[in-house]
Design an enzyme around this catalytic site. Structure first.
Site, PDB file in Angstrom:
ATOM      1  N   LYS A   8      11.065   4.963   5.384  1.00 16.06           N
ATOM      2  CA  LYS A   8      10.327   5.979   6.160  1.00 16.06           C
ATOM      3  C   LYS A   8       8.902   6.094   5.646  1.00 16.06           C
ATOM      4  CE  LYS A   8      12.330   6.209   8.879  1.00 16.06           C
ATOM      5  NZ  LYS A   8      13.603   5.756   9.348  1.00 16.06           N
ATOM      6  N   LYS A  49       9.101   0.732  19.120  1.00 15.85           N
ATOM      7  CA  LYS A  49      10.340   1.513  19.065  1.00 15.85           C
ATOM      8  C   LYS A  49      11.554   0.630  19.263  1.00 15.85           C
ATOM      9  CE  LYS A  49      12.751   5.133  18.565  1.00 15.85           C
ATOM     10  NZ  LYS A  49      12.957   5.466  17.148  1.00 15.85           N
ATOM     11  N   ASN A  90      22.060  19.135  33.040  1.00 12.62           N
ATOM     12  CA  ASN A  90      21.761  18.593  31.719  1.00 12.62           C
ATOM     13  C   ASN A  90      22.796  19.186  30.775  1.00 12.62           C
ATOM     14  OD1 ASN A  90      20.639  17.768  29.289  1.00 12.62           O
ATOM     15  ND2 ASN A  90      19.058  19.350  29.297  1.00 12.62           N
ATOM     16  N   GLY A  91      23.489  18.340  30.014  1.00 12.50           N
ATOM     17  CA  GLY A  91      24.508  18.852  29.096  1.00 12.50           C
ATOM     18  C   GLY A  91      25.790  18.053  29.229  1.00 12.50           C
ATOM     19  N   HIS A  99      16.883  -3.575 -14.888  1.00 17.51           N
ATOM     20  CA  HIS A  99      16.857  -5.039 -14.757  1.00 17.51           C
ATOM     21  C   HIS A  99      15.532  -5.524 -14.168  1.00 17.51           C
ATOM     22  CE1 HIS A  99      21.040  -5.230 -15.920  1.00 17.51           C
ATOM     23  NE2 HIS A  99      21.273  -4.229 -15.080  1.00 17.51           N
ATOM     24  N   ARG A 133      12.309  12.961  28.114  1.00 17.55           N
ATOM     25  CA  ARG A 133      13.650  13.453  27.792  1.00 17.55           C
ATOM     26  C   ARG A 133      14.753  12.469  28.174  1.00 17.55           C
ATOM     27  NH1 ARG A 133      13.876  19.060  27.075  1.00 17.55           N
ATOM     28  NH2 ARG A 133      16.057  19.041  27.639  1.00 17.55           N
ATOM     29  N   GLU A 144      16.496   4.197   2.759  1.00 21.48           N
ATOM     30  CA  GLU A 144      15.997   4.815   3.987  1.00 21.48           C
ATOM     31  C   GLU A 144      14.741   5.647   3.710  1.00 21.48           C
ATOM     32  OE1 GLU A 144      16.309   4.336   6.949  1.00 21.48           O
ATOM     33  OE2 GLU A 144      15.763   6.155   8.007  1.00 21.48           O
ATOM     34  N   TRP A 190      19.405  10.936  31.223  1.00 18.32           N
ATOM     35  CA  TRP A 190      19.714  10.205  29.990  1.00 18.32           C
ATOM     36  C   TRP A 190      21.232  10.251  29.924  1.00 18.32           C
ATOM     37  CZ3 TRP A 190      17.668   7.271  26.235  1.00 18.32           C
ATOM     38  CH2 TRP A 190      18.309   7.191  25.009  1.00 18.32           C
ATOM     39  N   CYS A 204      18.595  15.431  29.522  1.00 21.93           N
ATOM     40  CA  CYS A 204      18.001  15.025  30.798  1.00 21.93           C
ATOM     41  C   CYS A 204      16.869  15.989  31.135  1.00 21.93           C
ATOM     42  CB  CYS A 204      19.032  15.100  31.905  1.00 21.93           C
ATOM     43  SG  CYS A 204      20.546  14.229  31.495  1.00 21.93           S
ATOM     44  N   GLU A 217       6.717   2.909   6.524  1.00 15.96           N
ATOM     45  CA  GLU A 217       6.351   2.628   7.913  1.00 15.96           C
ATOM     46  C   GLU A 217       5.359   3.627   8.496  1.00 15.96           C
ATOM     47  OE1 GLU A 217       9.613   2.629  10.728  1.00 15.96           O
ATOM     48  OE2 GLU A 217      10.659   4.145   9.582  1.00 15.96           O
TER      49      GLU A 217
HETATM   50  C1  F6R Z   1      12.880   2.483  11.188  1.00 19.37           C
HETATM   51  C2  F6R Z   1      13.276   1.978  12.479  1.00 19.37           C
HETATM   52  C3  F6R Z   1      13.704   0.556  12.569  1.00 19.37           C
HETATM   53  C4  F6R Z   1      14.961   0.450  13.451  1.00 19.37           C
HETATM   54  C5  F6R Z   1      15.311  -1.015  13.699  1.00 19.37           C
HETATM   55  C6  F6R Z   1      16.590  -1.163  14.497  1.00 19.37           C
HETATM   56  O1  F6R Z   1      12.488   3.826  11.280  1.00 19.37           O
HETATM   57  O2  F6R Z   1      13.242   2.659  13.452  1.00 19.37           O
HETATM   58  O3  F6R Z   1      13.937   0.011  11.323  1.00 19.37           O
HETATM   59  O4  F6R Z   1      16.007   1.115  12.814  1.00 19.37           O
HETATM   60  O5  F6R Z   1      14.273  -1.640  14.393  1.00 19.37           O
HETATM   61  O6  F6R Z   1      16.484  -0.551  15.730  1.00 19.37           O
HETATM   62  P1  F6R Z   1      17.756  -0.188  16.585  1.00 19.37           P
HETATM   63  O7  F6R Z   1      18.542   0.815  15.834  1.00 19.37           O
HETATM   64  O8  F6R Z   1      17.203   0.341  17.879  1.00 19.37           O
HETATM   65  O9  F6R Z   1      18.532  -1.460  16.768  1.00 19.37           O
END
Ligand code: F6R
Length: 636
Positions: free
Chosen positions: A513, A631, A101-102, A532, A27, A509, A75, A2, A516
């Site tokens: 990364k 996001k 916060n905590g 294959h 935050r 993964e 948060w 927070c 993207e």
């Molecule tokens: C990759 C990434 C996305 C999310 C996906 C699901 O770095 O951030 O692939 O993982 O959009 O998002 P959440 O987890 O918020 O449902």
């Protein structure tokens, strides 16, 4: 995680507090509030669900005068986001107001004791418990606020950064911290003080700051020097420092990007994720002498996992005929790791589904199934739709989310929050390791209840999981090496990532990364599948990242590396520290600390996050906000 702001001096506090909250909104942002002491020594608290702008609207017709105030942007950790659970929290008499916060881990026990003494609670938060405890001590022991704070903080277990007002001591703010950050800004001539979770709300006014240490308490009174004592009332000399950072640098904790900050936060995040869930207890046994007579008592420590969701919904979870994991993107990759853990230690069959596919194909789901929905944001439209579908078909829904009170968290029957704090960088990093940690805790807790995990495995995995944050710190020391390495590969047009068993989802993964944020095409593959098809791609221009820790799959992966080298591929290998075989044949080697096979993803993912990050930085890409991505994907 927070945001905390405070001001005491000659100026009107409210505008300073609101501006500070806006700077701290990164935050956490599910609710916000402010407490002010006006000229008549009234202590006014205003708070509301929503963002700081909502708080401003809410306060538009209120008395916001006063030169002493504290404010908070929340948060949520305990209790859903709501006006009642928002901070500040009054004490019973409304003489005190606190922001925090905590996490106070032993809040439930303290709350029970206080209820037995006749105190009443308005919210579900651990924070209200703390202010009530302080007031209880103040009243029953007849001590000043500072002493009551010290006594209360000696009782609490957990993490805190707090600020406290008392309307009977109106010219004072008391602040304290343990394991949650708190910075005090000293205004000109000590005439005024500023307070912040970081220096971002402070730097506009002063560059003279004191970073409080753990268990330190600051007493701020205008016109007096800053007083710092510890919780045992030992007086301390405040270490006043001059800060030389701009706003952006401070919000990012001194890191150039949120993504890098979040990668580096992972050891702390996993500690938060496990706090109160991984527990240790001392077991006493009596030794036998010469096999017959009872000898002296001996004690040893046993580790265990406590998940309240399992305690509360034992029947539904333990009797599951099948588990279906639904998720998207990175969360789906965490699900693939969870599948292996749950099948190994709980002996329940697990399917891992892309939520976007699952929701549209009339899947077979029954009331004996448990559906685990994994989502950082808790708002992903496809995952939410998949939950609704599974619910209609009668399944029991378990959520693994980061955002508290999010749509997915609310749509589930129960679940476990990963508690890694807000993730700002679009590329998910700390949420992934938080999700894998919770899946591991879940597998251990269910396996233990079902008797499908051996005591030895249960003890060993829990103990080693607890050690992961320290090992992550070791891995993070590779940052400079990986930055150097990245320069060599910046101009590659394609990357291949290979792994087997637990390392296969890590390969996926790592590839995601890189794609993207650097816009380099990358594919993750199970290493054995290479022959294959993808092996046709391999030549001297193709960097191949191979995740090859020393586990059950080691020999097989070693053969795969040899196949790549025989075709001139360039191998970047992630190996267990001390590996001498792969080190001799791979072009680049990244060494990881040893851990158990099921925990390897928690360590192996970090170098891949760093590799993607540094390649993207070298290419001059916008790491925190890559093109075309959001996001939180709230559309289909
Ligand atoms: C990759 C990434 C996305 C999310 C996906 C699901 O770095 O951030 O692939 O993982 O959009 O998002 P959440 O987890 O918020 O449902």
């Amino acid at each position: 995680m927070c945001g905390i702001v405070g001001y005491i001096g000659k100026r009107e506090a409210y505008p300073i507090l609101i501006k500070g909250l806006k700077r701290l909104e990164y935050r956490g942002y599910d609710s916000a509030g402010v407490a002010l002491i006006n000229k008549r020594d009234d202590l006014n608290v205003y708070k509301t669900k929503g963002k700081v702008a909502d708080l401003e609207n809410f306060c538009s017709d209120k008395d916001i005068t006063g030169t002493v105030g504290i404010a908070h942007t929340r948060w949520a950790t305990h209790g859903e986001p709501s006006s009642v659970n928002a901070h500040p929290h009054y004490s019973e008499s409304k003489n005190l107001a606190i922001i925090h916060n905590g996490i106070i881990e032993n809040y439930a026990q303290i709350k029970k004791n206080l209820i037995n003494k006749g105190m009443h609670f308005r919210s579900d938060t651990d924070t209200e418990v703390l202010v009530q405890l302080i007031e209880y001590i103040q009243v029953t022991r007849k001590v000043p606020l500072l002493s009551a704070v010290q006594m209360a903080l000696r009782q609490v277990i957990g993490a805190y950064a707090i600020a406290l007002l008392d309307k009977r001591e109106p010219n004072q703010i008391i602040a304290a911290r343990k394991a949650s950050p708190l910075v005090i800004g000293i205004g000109k001539d000590s005439g005024e003080f500023f307070l912040g979770s970081d220096a971002s709300p402070i730097i506009e006014y002063t560059d003279q700051v004191v970073y409080l240490d753990d268990e330190n308490i600051a007493v701020m009174r205008p016109g007096e020097p800053l007083k710092v004592v510890d919780i045992h009332n030992i007086a301390l000399n405040p270490d006043v420092q001059t800060i030389d950072m701009n706003l952006g640098q401070i919000e990012k904790g001194g890191f150039p990007h949120f993504m890098l900050k979040e990668i580096f936060e992972q050891p702390e995040c996993l500690k938060n994720c496990m706090r109160g869930r991984v527990v240790s207890r001392t077991v006493e046994t009596r030794a036998m002498t010469d096999g017959k007579k009872e000898g002296p008592m001996q004690s040893h420590t046993e580790m265990g996992v406590v998940l309240s969701s399992i305690v509360d919904h034992r029947q539904q979870i333990l009797n599951a005929h099948r588990i279906i994991i639904v998720a998207c993107g990175t969360s789906w990759h965490a699900g693939l790791i969870g599948k292996q853990m749950l099948e190994t230690y709980c002996r329940i069959p697990v399917d891992v589904e892309y939520a976007s596919e699952f929701r549209y194909r009339n899947p077979v789901v029954t009331k004996d199934d448990v559906v685990i929905a994994i989502s950082q944001s808790g708002e992903t439209a496809d995952t939410l739709a998949a939950i609704k579908l599974a619910k209609e078909k009668g399944a029991f829904i378990y959520g693994i989310c980061n955002a508290i009170g999010s749509s997915i968290a609310r749509a589930t029957d129960t679940g476990t929050y990963i508690h890694v704090g807000p993730e700002i960088g679009v590329a998910s990093t700390k949420a992934f390791t938080g999700q894998v940690t919770v899946l591991c805790l879940l597998a251990l807790a269910v396996g233990k209840e079902k008797g499908t995990v051996s005591d030895k495995d249960y003890q060993e995995i829990t103990t080693q999981l607890w050690d992961i944050p320290e090992k992550m710190k070791e891995v993070l020391k590779l940052n400079n090496k990986i930055a150097d390495l990245s320069r060599t590969f910046t101009y590659a047009r394609n990357f291949l990532y290979l792994g087997r068993g637990y390392s296969y989802p890590v390969a996926l993964e790592g590839a995601l990364k890189l794609k993207e944020i650097s816009y380099i095409h990358a594919e993750g593959y199970p290493a054995a599948e290479m022959k294959h098809g993808p092996i046709a791609l391999i030549d001297s221009d193709m960097p191949v990242v191979v995740i090859a820790p020393h586990d059950a799959m080691y020999e097989k992966v070693l053969s795969n590396i040899q196949e790549i080298k025989a075709r001139d591929g360039r191998v970047i290998a992630l190996v267990t520290k001390g590996d001498e075989t792969i080190s001799k044949i791979a072009d680049e080697v990244i060494e990881l600390p040893k851990t158990l096979e099921c925990l390897e993803p928690l360590l192996a993912t970090i170098p891949l996050q760093l590799l993607a990050y540094h390649v993207a930085v070298c290419k001059g890409k916008n790491v925190d906000q890559p093109r075309n991505l959001a996001k939180s994907v709230t559309v289909e």
